[in-house]
Design a protein around this motif. Structure first.
Motif, PDB file in Angstrom:
ATOM      1  N   ILE A 113      13.489 -27.858  -5.004  1.00  0.00           N
ATOM      2  CA  ILE A 113      12.133 -28.435  -5.053  1.00  0.00           C
ATOM      3  C   ILE A 113      11.192 -27.295  -4.688  1.00  0.00           C
ATOM      4  O   ILE A 113      11.205 -26.794  -3.558  1.00  0.00           O
ATOM      5  N   VAL A 114      10.366 -26.868  -5.668  1.00  0.00           N
ATOM      6  CA  VAL A 114       9.642 -25.607  -5.490  1.00  0.00           C
ATOM      7  C   VAL A 114       8.191 -25.743  -5.918  1.00  0.00           C
ATOM      8  O   VAL A 114       7.874 -26.415  -6.902  1.00  0.00           O
ATOM      9  N   THR A 115       7.303 -25.094  -5.170  1.00  0.00           N
ATOM     10  CA  THR A 115       5.918 -24.969  -5.626  1.00  0.00           C
ATOM     11  C   THR A 115       5.427 -23.561  -5.336  1.00  0.00           C
ATOM     12  O   THR A 115       6.128 -22.757  -4.724  1.00  0.00           O
ATOM     13  N   SER A 116       4.208 -23.260  -5.770  1.00  0.00           N
ATOM     14  CA  SER A 116       3.623 -21.942  -5.540  1.00  0.00           C
ATOM     15  C   SER A 116       2.425 -22.076  -4.618  1.00  0.00           C
ATOM     16  O   SER A 116       1.666 -23.043  -4.702  1.00  0.00           O
ATOM     17  N   SER A 117       2.273 -21.093  -3.735  1.00  0.00           N
ATOM     18  CA  SER A 117       1.087 -21.101  -2.884  1.00  0.00           C
ATOM     19  C   SER A 117       0.000 -20.179  -3.446  1.00  0.00           C
ATOM     20  O   SER A 117      -1.058 -20.032  -2.837  1.00  0.00           O
ATOM     21  N   ASP A 118       0.265 -19.581  -4.592  1.00  0.00           N
ATOM     22  CA  ASP A 118      -0.809 -18.811  -5.235  1.00  0.00           C
ATOM     23  C   ASP A 118      -0.759 -18.946  -6.754  1.00  0.00           C
ATOM     24  O   ASP A 118      -1.177 -19.961  -7.286  1.00  0.00           O
ATOM     25  N   VAL A 119      -0.255 -17.933  -7.465  1.00  0.00           N
ATOM     26  CA  VAL A 119      -0.308 -17.933  -8.933  1.00  0.00           C
ATOM     27  C   VAL A 119       0.974 -18.524  -9.521  1.00  0.00           C
ATOM     28  O   VAL A 119       1.865 -18.953  -8.793  1.00  0.00           O
ATOM     29  N   VAL A 120       1.037 -18.519 -10.851  1.00  0.00           N
ATOM     30  CA  VAL A 120       2.228 -19.030 -11.521  1.00  0.00           C
ATOM     31  C   VAL A 120       3.369 -18.025 -11.346  1.00  0.00           C
ATOM     32  O   VAL A 120       3.171 -16.817 -11.513  1.00  0.00           O
ATOM     33  N   HIS A 121       4.522 -18.506 -10.962  1.00  0.00           N
ATOM     34  CA  HIS A 121       5.708 -17.666 -10.844  1.00  0.00           C
ATOM     35  C   HIS A 121       6.841 -18.233 -11.672  1.00  0.00           C
ATOM     36  O   HIS A 121       6.780 -19.377 -12.141  1.00  0.00           O
ATOM     37  N   GLY A 122       7.893 -17.425 -11.845  1.00  0.00           N
ATOM     38  CA  GLY A 122       9.119 -17.918 -12.450  1.00  0.00           C
ATOM     39  C   GLY A 122      10.147 -18.159 -11.365  1.00  0.00           C
ATOM     40  O   GLY A 122       9.986 -17.711 -10.228  1.00  0.00           O
ATOM     41  N   PHE A 123      11.188 -18.878 -11.736  1.00  0.00           N
ATOM     42  CA  PHE A 123      12.269 -19.183 -10.792  1.00  0.00           C
ATOM     43  C   PHE A 123      13.522 -19.203 -11.635  1.00  0.00           C
ATOM     44  O   PHE A 123      13.821 -20.200 -12.305  1.00  0.00           O
ATOM     45  N   ALA A 124      14.236 -18.072 -11.648  1.00  0.00           N
ATOM     46  CA  ALA A 124      15.380 -17.965 -12.547  1.00  0.00           C
ATOM     47  C   ALA A 124      16.582 -17.437 -11.786  1.00  0.00           C
ATOM     48  O   ALA A 124      16.495 -16.385 -11.136  1.00  0.00           O
ATOM     49  N   ILE A 125      17.696 -18.160 -11.836  1.00  0.00           N
ATOM     50  CA  ILE A 125      18.932 -17.715 -11.191  1.00  0.00           C
ATOM     51  C   ILE A 125      19.811 -17.130 -12.289  1.00  0.00           C
ATOM     52  O   ILE A 125      20.281 -17.853 -13.182  1.00  0.00           O
ATOM     53  N   VAL A 126      19.995 -15.797 -12.235  1.00  0.00           N
ATOM     54  CA  VAL A 126      20.688 -15.076 -13.303  1.00  0.00           C
ATOM     55  C   VAL A 126      22.101 -15.606 -13.464  1.00  0.00           C
ATOM     56  O   VAL A 126      22.822 -15.785 -12.486  1.00  0.00           O
ATOM     57  N   GLY A 127      22.479 -15.870 -14.708  1.00  0.00           N
ATOM     58  CA  GLY A 127      23.827 -16.354 -15.001  1.00  0.00           C
ATOM     59  C   GLY A 127      23.935 -17.877 -15.000  1.00  0.00           C
ATOM     60  O   GLY A 127      25.013 -18.415 -15.221  1.00  0.00           O
ATOM     61  N   THR A 128      22.817 -18.553 -14.762  1.00  0.00           N
ATOM     62  CA  THR A 128      22.826 -20.027 -14.783  1.00  0.00           C
ATOM     63  C   THR A 128      21.733 -20.520 -15.703  1.00  0.00           C
ATOM     64  O   THR A 128      20.952 -19.728 -16.242  1.00  0.00           O
ATOM     65  N   ASN A 129      21.652 -21.843 -15.855  1.00  0.00           N
ATOM     66  CA  ASN A 129      20.563 -22.435 -16.626  1.00  0.00           C
ATOM     67  C   ASN A 129      19.354 -22.751 -15.757  1.00  0.00           C
ATOM     68  O   ASN A 129      18.420 -23.418 -16.219  1.00  0.00           O
ATOM     69  N   VAL A 130      19.367 -22.312 -14.507  1.00  0.00           N
ATOM     70  CA  VAL A 130      18.203 -22.527 -13.649  1.00  0.00           C
ATOM     71  C   VAL A 130      17.142 -21.521 -14.065  1.00  0.00           C
ATOM     72  O   VAL A 130      17.290 -20.316 -13.833  1.00  0.00           O
ATOM     73  N   ASN A 131      16.092 -22.015 -14.713  1.00  0.00           N
ATOM     74  CA  ASN A 131      15.065 -21.132 -15.232  1.00  0.00           C
ATOM     75  C   ASN A 131      13.839 -21.998 -15.431  1.00  0.00           C
ATOM     76  O   ASN A 131      13.762 -22.780 -16.382  1.00  0.00           O
ATOM     77  N   MET A 132      12.895 -21.926 -14.497  1.00  0.00           N
ATOM     78  CA  MET A 132      11.746 -22.821 -14.612  1.00  0.00           C
ATOM     79  C   MET A 132      10.481 -22.148 -14.082  1.00  0.00           C
ATOM     80  O   MET A 132      10.541 -21.143 -13.377  1.00  0.00           O
ATOM     81  N   MET A 133       9.347 -22.735 -14.422  1.00  0.00           N
ATOM     82  CA  MET A 133       8.054 -22.207 -14.020  1.00  0.00           C
ATOM     83  C   MET A 133       7.596 -22.896 -12.742  1.00  0.00           C
ATOM     84  O   MET A 133       7.787 -24.109 -12.576  1.00  0.00           O
ATOM     85  N   ILE A 134       6.987 -22.126 -11.881  1.00  0.00           N
ATOM     86  CA  ILE A 134       6.457 -22.658 -10.626  1.00  0.00           C
ATOM     87  C   ILE A 134       4.943 -22.510 -10.683  1.00  0.00           C
ATOM     88  O   ILE A 134       4.438 -21.395 -10.820  1.00  0.00           O
ATOM     89  N   GLU A 135       4.230 -23.622 -10.655  1.00  0.00           N
ATOM     90  CA  GLU A 135       2.779 -23.570 -10.851  1.00  0.00           C
ATOM     91  C   GLU A 135       2.049 -24.159  -9.647  1.00  0.00           C
ATOM     92  O   GLU A 135       2.479 -25.171  -9.095  1.00  0.00           O
ATOM     93  N   PRO A 136       0.939 -23.536  -9.240  1.00  0.00           N
ATOM     94  CA  PRO A 136       0.172 -24.089  -8.114  1.00  0.00           C
ATOM     95  C   PRO A 136      -0.374 -25.456  -8.509  1.00  0.00           C
ATOM     96  O   PRO A 136      -0.862 -25.647  -9.620  1.00  0.00           O
ATOM     97  N   GLY A 137      -0.246 -26.415  -7.612  1.00  0.00           N
ATOM     98  CA  GLY A 137      -0.687 -27.775  -7.895  1.00  0.00           C
ATOM     99  C   GLY A 137       0.438 -28.663  -8.392  1.00  0.00           C
ATOM    100  O   GLY A 137       0.312 -29.878  -8.429  1.00  0.00           O
ATOM    101  N   GLU A 138       1.545 -28.056  -8.791  1.00  0.00           N
ATOM    102  CA  GLU A 138       2.672 -28.816  -9.337  1.00  0.00           C
ATOM    103  C   GLU A 138       3.936 -28.553  -8.525  1.00  0.00           C
ATOM    104  O   GLU A 138       4.098 -27.483  -7.955  1.00  0.00           O
ATOM    105  N   VAL A 139       4.833 -29.540  -8.513  1.00  0.00           N
ATOM    106  CA  VAL A 139       6.129 -29.356  -7.864  1.00  0.00           C
ATOM    107  C   VAL A 139       7.187 -29.335  -8.957  1.00  0.00           C
ATOM    108  O   VAL A 139       7.252 -30.234  -9.799  1.00  0.00           O
ATOM    109  N   SER A 140       7.988 -28.287  -8.941  1.00  0.00           N
ATOM    110  CA  SER A 140       9.042 -28.137  -9.953  1.00  0.00           C
ATOM    111  C   SER A 140      10.380 -28.548  -9.372  1.00  0.00           C
ATOM    112  O   SER A 140      10.659 -28.309  -8.188  1.00  0.00           O
ATOM    113  N   HIS A 141      11.210 -29.184 -10.247  1.00  0.00           N
ATOM    114  CA  HIS A 141      12.521 -29.674  -9.802  1.00  0.00           C
ATOM    115  C   HIS A 141      13.596 -29.207 -10.749  1.00  0.00           C
ATOM    116  O   HIS A 141      13.419 -29.277 -11.963  1.00  0.00           O
TER     117      HIS A 141
END
Lengths: 54, 545, 156
Positions: free
Chosen positions: C95-123
């Motif tokens: 469960i991830v969010t950003s405290s500033d700009v848009v970031h990525g969240f990618a775990i190499v070698g897996t399908n975990v690859n998502m955008m983290i945006e301020p104002g939104e919670v990514s799952h």
């Protein structure tokens, strides 16, 4: 002076004459099937990567 | 009687073409340096940042080179096929558009190189650039609208003076291209003018990030069709003439363009598949619409091969693929666009993978994506544009292509393909291994996964350097073409084959097609946009560079 | 509009292939729960992330046997917490969010690859079967330090 008419090779044929042979396009068909195979193989490849990482 | 290209129109066309290649040169220098940095071959001096270069590279290649070449090329065909000369109002709009875009470009490049807009060509909020960056972008877009109006005006006058007649194929396709552009740029214009400019000036404190990204990608996907369709105009209308063949089907060519108009816009979410704030349902729905836009490209592939096969068989070819050998391989005006067509096969296949909903997780924001668009725009579209230059510049300046220049053109095309093979091939592979795009030199503290990526970066750097040689050579060729011997070059417009059916009038009933296009956009975007406007919390801005 | 019979055949085959892809993707998404990330819409005030639950207490906590919840915040240029550790075979809900700009969240070698945006919670959820030290990196340009933005997930 430029020709604004549709640039057809000939006038629109009379309906009876329209029963012409379709052009031979078996090479085209083979080529696009190869293209389709490329799409299929590459898609399935990445799909398998996705499935194994899940 | 050969129709000579109007000299005044020629000046307008050449202004666009030369500006485009100047942008390619500067953007190419940036690109080569980026590759060398990631490959560990150079370190940049303190006052040049990797991300400044990357911003300049993206803007100059993907927005400036493309837009200028396209508008110049479309104006040339519209002038030639719709009366042999632009009406004064159309030419004026062309020049005003050119000047407006150029003012915007110069301001934009200066702001980028001053380090005040290191936000990349997608300028995602809440990274906040100088307001002059957004103003520069707005000027480029508004200029392009004026250019489009000139084309619409010429077309409408021709239709009034030729009522009942089928419009020339080049002009029809140009109108579809600029209509697509007009509709698509509304999104980025709203984002820039309504959201970003007031916010970057400080008149407004926060920005709706999800909305801004959605408006951008509403524009960003059709943008790639704005690039592709002019290349398709060359493939459909010009290439048959160059090979000495005929256009396979006038109606199917027009239908394919109308299908692009319908299905290339309501699909922006396939660039946002990994984002929060958009439901799985709407993501999937736009994926379905995206897959529909693949169909006109499947049609185009068939038409291209059919044109080649019918020509070869008319010359006596009998075997399954014998007609292939009868194509003018030694003619750069065919060879360069043909290599663009060939490379569109892996390019398009990669695009289908990218758009595949949850499967996008394998490739999102990796170098695979960078590899993909270097095949699509930087090879299929770019090589086609290079191939066009070899007849377009002579045709509009009253010169001829010499055998020597033709040979240099063949060599440049081969160099480009070799460089792209190494660079894009490595990018696709290392992207599947998880290597991120838009990232400067790093080994992530020597993490074993990242160390494994380095050999690919070296291959990318070598490919990039080879491509830079290709950039230098095409720029040299363009300059040489501007100084080629004087003579008459015919503007190559294909004739339609006898086997082609008469073209149904409904293909030119613009009201219907635009109506369907708008309906699809409303269908794909209304509910998600309402959700974004109601349920998003705005964010303050940041300068993180 | 008349189509050559081989063009009809080609388009039938091509469209059928695309339809098969869409059916596979759609079935996996809507019947098997294999959706793109962040299927549910959750927002958070981006100017007050550190004060808003659950981001006021980032970290990993066990939910049940072999099931963990990792609450993380992305910022320029790192992630809080800096590292995570889970036993092999665990499923982790990120469960991830950003405290500033848009970031990525990618775990190499897996399908975990998502955008983290301020104002939104990514799952996103992932089951870590294989032990190792996974590289979690930001793959969305976020500023000067973007190429240093990473974290590690140690699976024992």
């Amino acid at each position: 002076m430029s020709d604004f008419r549709p640039q057809l090779g000939q006038q629109t044929p009379i309906p009876q004459e329209q029963k012409k042979q379709e052009p031979v396009l078996k090479g085209t068909f083979a080529a696009v099937l190869l293209l389709g195979a490329f799409i299929a193989i590459s898609w399935i490849g990445v799909f398998l990567i996705f499935m194994t990482r899940n | 009687m050969k129709q000579l290209f109007d000299r005044n129109d020629g000046k307008l066309v050449i202004a666009h073409i030369l500006f485009a290649f100047a942008a390619l040169l500067i953007g190419g220098i940036a690109g080569m340096l980026q590759g060398m940095v990631r490959g560990g071959m150079v370190t940049l001096p303190a006052n040049i940042g990797y991300y400044e270069l990357l911003t300049a590279h993206g803007v100059l290649m993907a927005l400036i080179f493309t837009t200028y070449f396209i508008i110049g090329f479309l104006y040339s065909g519209v002038s030639h096929t719709l009366g042999g000369r632009l009406l004064p109002a159309a030419r004026k709009l062309g020049w005003i558009g050119y000047l407006t875009m150029s003012v915007g470009t110069v301001i934009g490049v200066i702001v980028i190189l001053l380090g005040k807009a290191t936000v990349l060509y997608t300028f995602y909020a809440p990274m906040k650039a100088s307001p002059w960056f957004y103003i520069a972008l707005a000027l480029v877009v508004i200029g392009s609208w004026l250019s489009g109006f000139g084309i619409f005006y010429q077309y409408r006058k021709w239709r009034k003076n030729n009522s009942g007649k089928l419009s020339p194929l080049f002009a029809f396709m140009s109108v579809v291209t600029m209509l697509l552009w007009q509709i698509a740029t509304i999104g980025v214009a709203i984002e820039v003018v309504v959201q970003l400019i007031p916010w970057s000036f400080g008149w407004v404190d926060t920005v709706n990030v999800v909305l801004s990204r959605t408006l951008f990608w509403y524009f960003g996907h059709p943008l790639v069709y704005f690039w592709l369709l002019p290349a398709y105009i060359c493939w459909y209308v010009v290439i048959p003439k160059i090979i000495g063949g005929k256009i396979f089907s006038d109606s199917l060519a027009r239908l394919s363009f109308l299908l692009f108009l319908l299905f290339s816009i309501p699909v922006g979410f396939h660039h946002q598949l990994m984002e929060p704030g958009i439901s799985s349902f709407w993501k999937y729905l736009q994926v379905v619409l995206t897959f529909m836009v693949i169909v006109p490209s499947l049609m185009t592939a068939f038409s291209m091969f059919a044109t080649f096969e019918m020509h070869g068989r008319a010359k006596g070819a009998r075997s399954l693929f014998g007609w292939f050998r009868m194509l003018p391989w030694k003619d750069v005006r065919f060879f360069a666009p043909f290599m663009g067509m060939l490379i569109f096969i892996p390019a398009g296949a990669g695009g289908i993978i990218n758009a595949s909903n949850q499967m996008n997780a394998v490739v999102h924001n990796t170098l695979w994506v960078t590899g993909h668009f270097h095949l699509t725009v930087a090879t299929s579209v770019a090589l086609t544009f290079f191939g066009i230059a070899y007849w377009l510049i002579p045709a509009v300046t009253g010169r001829v292509l010499t055998p020597k220049m033709n040979r240099l053109g063949i060599i440049q095309t081969i160099i480009w393909c070799v460089g792209m093979f190494f660079m894009s091939g490595s990018m696709h592979t290392v992207g599947l291994l998880g290597d991120p795009r838009r990232t400067a030199y790093t080994t992530y503290d020597d993490h074993p996964d990242a160390v494994l990526w380095m050999p690919y970066h070296v291959a990318m750097a070598i490919g990039g350097m080879i491509l830079f040689v290709g950039v230098l050579l095409i720029v040299y060729n363009v300059i040489a073409l501007m100084r080629a011997p004087k003579g008459e070059t015919e503007y190559p417009i294909g004739e339609v084959s006898e086997a082609s059916e008469p073209t149904p009038r409904y293909l030119e009933r613009w009201g219907i097609w635009l109506g369907i296009a708008v309906a699809l956009i409303l269908f794909a975007y209304t509910i998600p946009l309402i959700d974004m406007l109601n349920n998003t919390v705005n964010s303050p801005g940041y300068v993180t560079w | 509009m008349h189509l050559h019979r081989l063009e009809k055949a080609w388009l039938t085959i091509g469209i059928a292939m695309l339809a098969i892809f869409l059916i596979v993707l759609g079935t996996m998404a809507f019947s098997m729960g294999v959706t793109p990330p962040s299927a549910h819409h959750h927002t958070v005030d981006p100017a007050n992330v550190a004060k808003t639950a659950p981001f006021d207490n980032p970290g990993i906590k066990q939910v049940s046997d072999k099931h963990y919840e990792a609450v993380m915040v992305a910022y320029a240029f790192g992630y809080t917490p800096q590292t995570l550790e889970v036993p092999a075979g665990s499923t982790v809900d990120f469960i991830v969010t950003s405290s500033d700009v848009v970031h990525g969240f990618a775990i190499v070698g897996t399908n975990v690859n998502m955008m983290i945006e301020p104002g939104e919670v990514s799952h996103i959820s992932h089951k870590f079967d294989k032990p190792g030290t996974y590289l979690l990196l930001c793959n969305e340009y976020c500023g000067t330090g973007h190429e240093y933005m990473k974290s590690t997930i140690v699976v024992k």
